[in-house]
Design an enzyme around this catalytic site. Structure first.
Site, mmCIF file in Angstrom:
data_model
loop_
_atom_site.group_PDB
_atom_site.id
_atom_site.type_symbol
_atom_site.label_atom_id
_atom_site.label_comp_id
_atom_site.label_asym_id
_atom_site.label_seq_id
_atom_site.Cartn_x
_atom_site.Cartn_y
_atom_site.Cartn_z
ATOM 1 N N HIS A 61 44.020 -29.236 -3.349
ATOM 2 C CA HIS A 61 44.198 -30.004 -2.119
ATOM 3 C C HIS A 61 45.631 -29.916 -1.597
ATOM 4 C CE1 HIS A 61 43.068 -33.032 0.759
ATOM 5 N NE2 HIS A 61 44.166 -33.707 0.475
ATOM 6 N N CYS A 63 41.753 1.270 5.491
ATOM 7 C CA CYS A 63 42.136 -0.058 4.980
ATOM 8 C C CYS A 63 43.627 -0.374 5.110
ATOM 9 C CB CYS A 63 41.792 -0.195 3.499
ATOM 10 S SG CYS A 63 40.455 0.828 2.906
ATOM 11 N N TYR A 109 32.261 -3.321 11.323
ATOM 12 C CA TYR A 109 33.573 -3.703 10.795
ATOM 13 C C TYR A 109 34.709 -3.210 11.702
ATOM 14 C CZ TYR A 109 32.048 -4.627 5.892
ATOM 15 O OH TYR A 109 31.506 -5.130 4.750
ATOM 16 N N CYS A 125 41.178 5.547 3.250
ATOM 17 C CA CYS A 125 41.707 4.201 3.019
ATOM 18 C C CYS A 125 43.221 4.151 3.221
ATOM 19 C CB CYS A 125 41.336 3.746 1.611
ATOM 20 S SG CYS A 125 41.933 2.097 1.226
ATOM 21 N N LYS A 156 45.204 -0.175 8.754
ATOM 22 C CA LYS A 156 44.480 -1.209 9.508
ATOM 23 C C LYS A 156 45.037 -2.598 9.181
ATOM 24 C CE LYS A 156 41.566 -3.347 7.673
ATOM 25 N NZ LYS A 156 40.215 -2.915 7.355
ATOM 26 N N GLU A 162 37.399 -5.387 13.968
ATOM 27 C CA GLU A 162 38.788 -5.377 13.471
ATOM 28 C C GLU A 162 39.734 -4.830 14.542
ATOM 29 O OE1 GLU A 162 38.103 -5.047 8.648
ATOM 30 O OE2 GLU A 162 38.617 -3.220 9.725
ATOM 31 N N GLU A 193 39.128 -25.451 -0.811
ATOM 32 C CA GLU A 193 38.529 -26.597 -1.517
ATOM 33 C C GLU A 193 37.219 -27.028 -0.874
ATOM 34 O OE1 GLU A 193 40.428 -30.510 -1.351
ATOM 35 O OE2 GLU A 193 41.528 -29.899 0.444
HETATM 36 P P1 NDP Z 1 29.321 0.180 10.829
HETATM 37 O O1 NDP Z 1 28.216 0.941 10.230
HETATM 38 O O2 NDP Z 1 29.835 -1.034 10.155
HETATM 39 O O3 NDP Z 1 28.936 -0.225 12.322
HETATM 40 C C1 NDP Z 1 28.539 0.710 13.254
HETATM 41 C C2 NDP Z 1 28.271 -0.010 14.551
HETATM 42 O O4 NDP Z 1 28.052 0.946 15.569
HETATM 43 C C3 NDP Z 1 27.050 -0.891 14.489
HETATM 44 O O5 NDP Z 1 27.299 -2.042 15.255
HETATM 45 C C4 NDP Z 1 25.978 -0.011 15.133
HETATM 46 O O6 NDP Z 1 24.983 -0.746 15.810
HETATM 47 C C5 NDP Z 1 26.781 0.745 16.168
HETATM 48 N N1 NDP Z 1 26.210 2.055 16.465
HETATM 49 C C6 NDP Z 1 25.822 3.000 15.595
HETATM 50 N N2 NDP Z 1 25.370 4.101 16.241
HETATM 51 C C7 NDP Z 1 25.495 3.828 17.557
HETATM 52 C C8 NDP Z 1 25.191 4.561 18.726
HETATM 53 N N3 NDP Z 1 24.686 5.791 18.670
HETATM 54 N N4 NDP Z 1 25.439 3.992 19.915
HETATM 55 C C9 NDP Z 1 25.957 2.734 19.990
HETATM 56 N N5 NDP Z 1 26.258 2.000 18.920
HETATM 57 C C10 NDP Z 1 26.036 2.537 17.707
HETATM 58 O O7 NDP Z 1 30.448 1.277 11.062
HETATM 59 P P2 NDP Z 1 32.006 1.213 11.260
HETATM 60 O O8 NDP Z 1 32.303 2.463 11.983
HETATM 61 O O9 NDP Z 1 32.443 -0.080 11.841
HETATM 62 O O10 NDP Z 1 32.543 1.272 9.777
HETATM 63 C C11 NDP Z 1 32.020 2.215 8.832
HETATM 64 C C12 NDP Z 1 32.010 1.611 7.457
HETATM 65 O O11 NDP Z 1 33.328 1.590 6.932
HETATM 66 C C13 NDP Z 1 31.559 0.152 7.389
HETATM 67 O O12 NDP Z 1 30.163 0.021 7.337
HETATM 68 C C14 NDP Z 1 32.209 -0.327 6.131
HETATM 69 O O13 NDP Z 1 31.384 -0.023 5.030
HETATM 70 C C15 NDP Z 1 33.483 0.471 6.069
HETATM 71 N N6 NDP Z 1 34.628 -0.350 6.535
HETATM 72 C C16 NDP Z 1 35.011 -1.423 5.785
HETATM 73 C C17 NDP Z 1 36.055 -2.230 6.184
HETATM 74 C C18 NDP Z 1 36.443 -3.413 5.376
HETATM 75 O O14 NDP Z 1 36.061 -3.487 4.225
HETATM 76 N N7 NDP Z 1 37.186 -4.363 5.940
HETATM 77 C C19 NDP Z 1 36.790 -1.964 7.420
HETATM 78 C C20 NDP Z 1 36.292 -0.828 8.150
HETATM 79 C C21 NDP Z 1 35.249 -0.049 7.702
HETATM 80 P P3 NDP Z 1 23.674 -1.338 15.077
HETATM 81 O O15 NDP Z 1 24.127 -2.509 14.288
HETATM 82 O O16 NDP Z 1 22.817 -1.705 16.234
HETATM 83 O O17 NDP Z 1 23.121 -0.226 14.249
#
Ligand code: NDP
Length: 452
Positions: free
Chosen positions: A436, A47, A176, A42, A50, A180, A441
């Site tokens: 407002h 976080c 995410y 983080c 980012k 982002e 709101e």
């Molecule tokens: P996520 O799990 O959110 O997303 C992973 C993405 O990658 C999905 O779209 C998934 O597709 C795709 N994917 C997974 N495996 C493959 C593959 N082998 N080939 C192609 N595409 C693939 O992971 P992130 O890396 O974005 O983030 C990890 C976690 O970190 C998040 O889930 C969240 O909990 C946390 N995070 C939170 C943030 C916040 O609070 N603002 C910011 C950043 C991270 P599919 O949907 O089809 O499975």
């Protein structure tokens, strides 16, 4: 048997530091080992940096919009190296704060790798250290799938330290981190494409939210390519990258950024010396009290893969410290109504159920929606629109989910999470005075359900 420590924590990220500090505060003898950076993902590669980059990216819109309010700024120039150097300085400051927090609360800090030797001992710098309880809080690590040319791709870990801003970036993934970083790169001036294997990104989020963000990112110039994936990456003589997709297209870019999920960080942890078991997805398996299949070893945070969010790791760390060393104050972590923000541009804020999930759970739902141009943009050329959505249980009037895509979504959703936690009904939203003129709101002025 006497142990060197009551609690040995491996990993000084959000969850580990919280557990260590509070356990020490409750009188336990606590040590923490951290081999990488204090504050974990983080603070160092998640976080915090980012959000700083998102702020940076937002300025490009601010400069454009300022003209509508009478400002003339001339040519705005962006320098990536300055942003990264300033970000690094701030992170170093935070590393120092984490150091002081631990040391001043009486925790023994070992800035080294720790490896499990058995159920009650770890090895650090060649020394064996024993503890009554061991807490694994080692977090996660970006996962890049196997493909030819994988070594040319980067993950979020590297993106924060790029020497220059790539001219063209191809973001792979639809979670995410993908949306982002697509927003960050696009806002800072890189030609940005996002490529996702499914129909529409942000699987699991409300359908209207996903479509709204799709429209808004497209308006801002992010090229979105769905239903496709990468076959291979080839480095060209000029240093650029040639990417071949599984549907046979060839794309050219300067940076391939993978955001395809995160794996648990278990490297060289010595789990094989203990009875700790992994779950089907490869994360550490724990019970409701974060105890692994080895009773003296617990685990929290991203390494258990339950909900990979900092505030959740903090709550889990606190729960472990209390359960072990101040059981009279123990309260289980409440995983309901966890609010979350995706810091894309525009930002998503969400708490509770999506319309799709509410229906799948068997609720009869009423849906309320508002789409509008934010007031701040009325004097500008920006065509950005904001989405506000409420999902309500039609049988008992309980608000099941609140969703927003628009400015300050993260700030707005926090207060709504309290309302959902308190069991608020739609009537209670309606009986609440608005502030407002604000975007927020709209949540208390939605009168007519839409056909879902
Ligand atoms: P996520 O799990 O959110 O997303 C992973 C993405 O990658 C999905 O779209 C998934 O597709 C795709 N994917 C997974 N495996 C493959 C593959 N082998 N080939 C192609 N595409 C693939 O992971 P992130 O890396 O974005 O983030 C990890 C976690 O970190 C998040 O889930 C969240 O909990 C946390 N995070 C939170 C943030 C916040 O609070 N603002 C910011 C950043 C991270 P599919 O949907 O089809 O499975």
């Amino acid at each position: 048997m006497t142990y060197d420590f009551d609690l040995f924590v491996i990993g000084a990220g959000s969850g580990g530091v919280r557990a260590a500090r509070f356990a020490a505060g409750f009188g336990a003898r606590v040590a923490v080992a951290e081999s990488r950076y204090l504050g974990g993902t983080c603070v160092n590669v998640g976080c915090v940096p980012k959000k700083l980059l998102v702020y940076g990216a937002h300025f490009s819109e601010d400069f454009e919009q300022a003209e509508g309010f009478g400002w003339s700024l001339g040519q705005a120039n962006f320098d990536w190296a300055t942003l990264i150097a300033n970000k690094d300085r701030e992170i170093q400051r935070l590393n120092g704060i984490y150091h002081d927090l631990l040391v001043n609360s009486g925790v023994t800090l070992m800035e080294s790798h720790a490896r499990l030797l058995d159920a009650h001992s770890v090895e650090v710098d060649g020394k064996r250290i024993t503890a009554k309880h061991i807490l694994l809080a080692t977090g996660g690590w970006p996962h890049i799938p196997e493909l030819p040319g994988r070594e040319h791709a980067i993950s979020s870990n590297e993106a924060f330290f790029l020497k220059t801003l790539p001219k063209r970036v191809l973001v792979i993934g639809g979670g995410y981190i993908a949306v982002e970083f697509a927003s960050i790169f696009n806002g800072l001036g890189a030609q940005t494409s996002l490529l996702y294997r499914g129909e529409l990104f942000l699987r699991g989020f409300d359908g209207a939210v996903r479509e709204h963000l799709q429209d808004e990112l497209s308006k801002r110039g992010v090229v979105l390519q769905f239903n496709t994936d990468l076959e291979r990456i080839d480095k060209q003589a000029d240093g650029s990258l040639q990417v071949t997709t599984k549907d046979g297209r060839v794309l050219h870019t300067d940076c391939v950024f993978y955001a395809t999920g995160r794996r648990p960080m278990l490297d060289n942890l010595g789990l094989e010396n203990t009875g700790v078991k992994l779950d089907k997805r490869g994360f550490i398996q724990v019970d409701e009290q974060y105890q692994s299949s080895e009773p003296s070893i617990l685990a929290i945070g991203d390494v258990i893969g339950r909900v990979q969010l900092t505030p959740v790791a903090l709550a889990e760390g606190m729960a472990v410290a209390r359960r072990l060393f101040k059981p009279e104050a123990y309260r289980p972590v409440n995983y309901e109504h966890i609010p979350t923000a995706v810091f894309s541009l525009p930002t998503i804020g969400t708490v509770g159920l999506s319309e799709e999930q509410a229906k799948a759970d068997g609720h009869r739902v009423s849906v309320y929606e508002s789409r509008f141009r934010p007031m701040k943009l009325t004097l500008t050329d920006s065509q950005e629109r904001t989405l506000i959505k409420l999902v309500v249980d039609a049988d008992n009037d309980r608000v099941l989910g609140c969703h927003i895509v628009g400015p300050e979504a993260g700030e707005i959703i926090q207060g709504l999470a309290i309302a959902l936690q308190a069991g608020a009904t739609k009537q209670m939203f309606d009986d609440t005075m608005g502030v407002h003129p604000t975007t927020a709101e709209e949540f208390v002025t939605l009168r007519t359900p839409v056909a879902s």
